[in-house]
Motif scaffolding. Structure first.
Motif, mmCIF file in Angstrom:
data_model
loop_
_atom_site.group_PDB
_atom_site.id
_atom_site.type_symbol
_atom_site.label_atom_id
_atom_site.label_comp_id
_atom_site.label_asym_id
_atom_site.label_seq_id
_atom_site.Cartn_x
_atom_site.Cartn_y
_atom_site.Cartn_z
ATOM 1 N N ASP A 116 -0.342 3.042 -10.803
ATOM 2 C CA ASP A 116 -1.338 3.472 -9.826
ATOM 3 C C ASP A 116 -1.808 2.266 -9.022
ATOM 4 O O ASP A 116 -1.480 1.123 -9.333
ATOM 5 N N GLN A 117 -2.570 2.524 -7.962
ATOM 6 C CA GLN A 117 -3.036 1.472 -7.060
ATOM 7 C C GLN A 117 -3.937 0.469 -7.778
ATOM 8 O O GLN A 117 -3.840 -0.740 -7.566
ATOM 9 N N GLU A 118 -4.822 0.961 -8.641
ATOM 10 C CA GLU A 118 -5.724 0.081 -9.377
ATOM 11 C C GLU A 118 -4.938 -0.911 -10.233
ATOM 12 O O GLU A 118 -5.237 -2.113 -10.240
ATOM 13 N N THR A 119 -3.921 -0.440 -10.922
ATOM 14 C CA THR A 119 -3.097 -1.314 -11.765
ATOM 15 C C THR A 119 -2.377 -2.342 -10.906
ATOM 16 O O THR A 119 -2.322 -3.525 -11.252
ATOM 17 N N LYS A 120 -1.833 -1.915 -9.777
ATOM 18 C CA LYS A 120 -1.161 -2.852 -8.861
ATOM 19 C C LYS A 120 -2.097 -3.992 -8.504
ATOM 20 O O LYS A 120 -1.751 -5.164 -8.614
ATOM 21 N N GLU A 121 -3.305 -3.670 -8.082
ATOM 22 C CA GLU A 121 -4.259 -4.674 -7.642
ATOM 23 C C GLU A 121 -4.684 -5.594 -8.790
ATOM 24 O O GLU A 121 -4.799 -6.810 -8.612
ATOM 25 N N LYS A 122 -4.878 -5.026 -9.962
ATOM 26 C CA LYS A 122 -5.304 -5.842 -11.104
ATOM 27 C C LYS A 122 -4.195 -6.776 -11.577
ATOM 28 O O LYS A 122 -4.460 -7.910 -11.978
ATOM 29 N N VAL A 123 -2.953 -6.322 -11.518
ATOM 30 C CA VAL A 123 -1.836 -7.188 -11.910
ATOM 31 C C VAL A 123 -1.720 -8.354 -10.929
ATOM 32 O O VAL A 123 -1.562 -9.505 -11.337
ATOM 33 N N THR B 194 -14.415 2.420 -8.182
ATOM 34 C CA THR B 194 -13.815 1.275 -8.841
ATOM 35 C C THR B 194 -12.304 1.357 -8.837
ATOM 36 O O THR B 194 -11.624 0.428 -9.144
ATOM 37 N N THR B 195 -11.777 2.500 -8.481
ATOM 38 C CA THR B 195 -10.332 2.613 -8.325
ATOM 39 C C THR B 195 -10.026 2.692 -6.845
ATOM 40 O O THR B 195 -10.772 3.272 -6.074
ATOM 41 N N ALA B 196 -8.927 2.072 -6.462
ATOM 42 C CA ALA B 196 -8.610 2.058 -5.032
ATOM 43 C C ALA B 196 -7.748 3.236 -4.657
ATOM 44 O O ALA B 196 -7.080 3.825 -5.440
ATOM 45 N N THR C 213 5.018 -0.902 -4.241
ATOM 46 C CA THR C 213 4.658 0.223 -3.380
ATOM 47 C C THR C 213 3.153 0.458 -3.449
ATOM 48 O O THR C 213 2.497 0.156 -4.437
ATOM 49 N N GLY C 214 2.609 0.997 -2.375
ATOM 50 C CA GLY C 214 1.177 1.275 -2.323
ATOM 51 C C GLY C 214 0.498 0.475 -1.228
ATOM 52 O O GLY C 214 1.102 -0.383 -0.586
ATOM 53 N N ALA C 215 -0.771 0.754 -1.039
ATOM 54 C CA ALA C 215 -1.555 0.094 0.001
ATOM 55 C C ALA C 215 -1.843 -1.361 -0.364
ATOM 56 O O ALA C 215 -1.826 -1.738 -1.538
ATOM 57 N N ASP C 216 -2.092 -2.161 0.659
ATOM 58 C CA ASP C 216 -2.488 -3.540 0.418
ATOM 59 C C ASP C 216 -3.891 -3.562 -0.178
ATOM 60 O O ASP C 216 -4.788 -2.872 0.312
ATOM 61 N N PRO C 217 -4.083 -4.370 -1.216
ATOM 62 C CA PRO C 217 -5.410 -4.482 -1.806
ATOM 63 C C PRO C 217 -6.366 -5.263 -0.914
ATOM 64 O O PRO C 217 -5.939 -5.973 -0.003
ATOM 65 N N VAL C 218 -7.651 -5.130 -1.178
ATOM 66 C CA VAL C 218 -8.668 -5.929 -0.506
ATOM 67 C C VAL C 218 -9.218 -6.889 -1.543
ATOM 68 O O VAL C 218 -9.734 -6.468 -2.586
ATOM 69 N N PHE C 219 -9.075 -8.195 -1.252
ATOM 70 C CA PHE C 219 -9.563 -9.227 -2.152
ATOM 71 C C PHE C 219 -10.620 -10.062 -1.450
ATOM 72 O O PHE C 219 -10.661 -10.131 -0.218
ATOM 73 N N GLY D 8 11.607 -2.851 7.123
ATOM 74 C CA GLY D 8 10.836 -1.622 7.022
ATOM 75 C C GLY D 8 9.976 -1.554 5.781
ATOM 76 O O GLY D 8 9.530 -0.493 5.384
ATOM 77 N N LYS D 9 9.718 -2.702 5.155
ATOM 78 C CA LYS D 9 8.905 -2.732 3.948
ATOM 79 C C LYS D 9 7.571 -3.383 4.268
ATOM 80 O O LYS D 9 7.473 -4.227 5.146
ATOM 81 N N THR D 10 6.562 -2.972 3.531
ATOM 82 C CA THR D 10 5.297 -3.683 3.639
ATOM 83 C C THR D 10 5.243 -4.683 2.499
ATOM 84 O O THR D 10 5.802 -4.458 1.433
ATOM 85 N N MET D 11 4.603 -5.789 2.766
ATOM 86 C CA MET D 11 4.521 -6.813 1.738
ATOM 87 C C MET D 11 3.223 -7.566 1.918
ATOM 88 O O MET D 11 2.818 -7.854 3.038
ATOM 89 N N GLY D 12 2.597 -7.879 0.808
ATOM 90 C CA GLY D 12 1.416 -8.706 0.849
ATOM 91 C C GLY D 12 1.731 -10.079 0.293
ATOM 92 O O GLY D 12 2.579 -10.228 -0.584
ATOM 93 N N PHE D 13 1.080 -11.067 0.841
ATOM 94 C CA PHE D 13 1.221 -12.424 0.330
ATOM 95 C C PHE D 13 -0.184 -12.943 0.157
ATOM 96 O O PHE D 13 -0.909 -13.101 1.128
ATOM 97 N N TRP D 14 -0.586 -13.158 -1.079
ATOM 98 C CA TRP D 14 -1.964 -13.488 -1.406
ATOM 99 C C TRP D 14 -2.058 -14.918 -1.919
ATOM 100 O O TRP D 14 -1.418 -15.275 -2.891
ATOM 101 N N ASN D 15 -2.861 -15.722 -1.243
ATOM 102 C CA ASN D 15 -3.070 -17.101 -1.671
ATOM 103 C C ASN D 15 -4.152 -17.143 -2.737
ATOM 104 O O ASN D 15 -5.159 -16.441 -2.655
ATOM 105 N N PHE D 16 -3.937 -17.986 -3.728
ATOM 106 C CA PHE D 16 -4.894 -18.164 -4.815
ATOM 107 C C PHE D 16 -5.156 -19.647 -5.003
ATOM 108 O O PHE D 16 -4.383 -20.490 -4.562
ATOM 109 N N TRP D 17 -6.237 -19.964 -5.698
ATOM 110 C CA TRP D 17 -6.540 -21.337 -6.054
ATOM 111 C C TRP D 17 -5.615 -21.724 -7.183
ATOM 112 O O TRP D 17 -5.611 -21.090 -8.239
#
Length: 177
Positions: A90-97, A175-177, A115-121, A38-47
């Motif tokens: 906040d959401q902006e900090t989540k995405e920046k981290v 600039t903030t999500a 916690t929070g929405a999935d970011p858009v990268f 019941g959790k949301t999770m993002g998995f983001w690939n990076f170079w």
């Protein structure tokens, strides 16, 4: 995992097999496990950008040196995957981290259970400029300054982006999500 042939799933989705199939399989398993709980999770690939994966403490220091508030967040390293969990201020900090640790040399992916929405990268491709990225993602190249501001302090110059780098794309015209 419920008898699913992950190679076949990838083949159907992409038409061929990836160079490193294990990353796809790990991503899919992590997402299914998160959904079951019941959790949301993002998995983001990076170079990855290096052979040596940094220690969690070095990543935490790097994030704090950027002036980002990591209160409520936990950063752990498992192989070349960084796991970020907890609750961001906040959401902006989540995405920046997520971006800051993901763009560090030696990191291949970031698993996000914050916690929070999935970011858009957006992954920067060869020949990309912030103007082109803004046209593609925000519908207007003149909005490149919004992408630049959304990626401060990780970006210090709008002309200094490189292929493989991930950029945060602000949502709702801010600039903030």
């Amino acid at each position: 995992m419920c008898g699913v042939d992950l190679r076949r799933v990838y083949e159907v989705m992409h038409g061929d097999f990836p160079f490193d199939f294990s990353l796809f399989a790990m991503t899919l398993r992590a997402q299914v496990t998160g959904m079951r709980k019941g959790k949301t999770m993002g998995f983001w690939n990076f170079w990855k950008g290096g052979d040596e994966t940094p220690e969690a403490e070095a990543l935490e220091k790097e994030v704090q040196d950027l002036g980002l508030n990591t209160a409520g967040l936990n950063i752990a390293v498992d192989g070349d995957v960084v796991k970020v969990s907890g609750e961001a201020v906040d959401q902006e900090t989540k995405e920046k981290v997520i971006m800051a640790v993901g763009n560090a040399k030696g990191v291949a992916a970031v698993e996000d259970t914050v916690t929070g929405a999935d970011p858009v990268f957006h992954e920067v491709a060869k020949g990309d400029t912030l103007w082109k990225i803004a046209e593609k993602t925000l519908g207007n190249g003149a909005r490149y300054t919004e992408i630049f501001e959304a990626n401060r302090p990780m970006l210090s110059d709008p002309d200094k982006i490189y292929p493989g780098q991930r950029l945060r794309i602000p949502q709702d015209g801010s600039t903030t999500a």
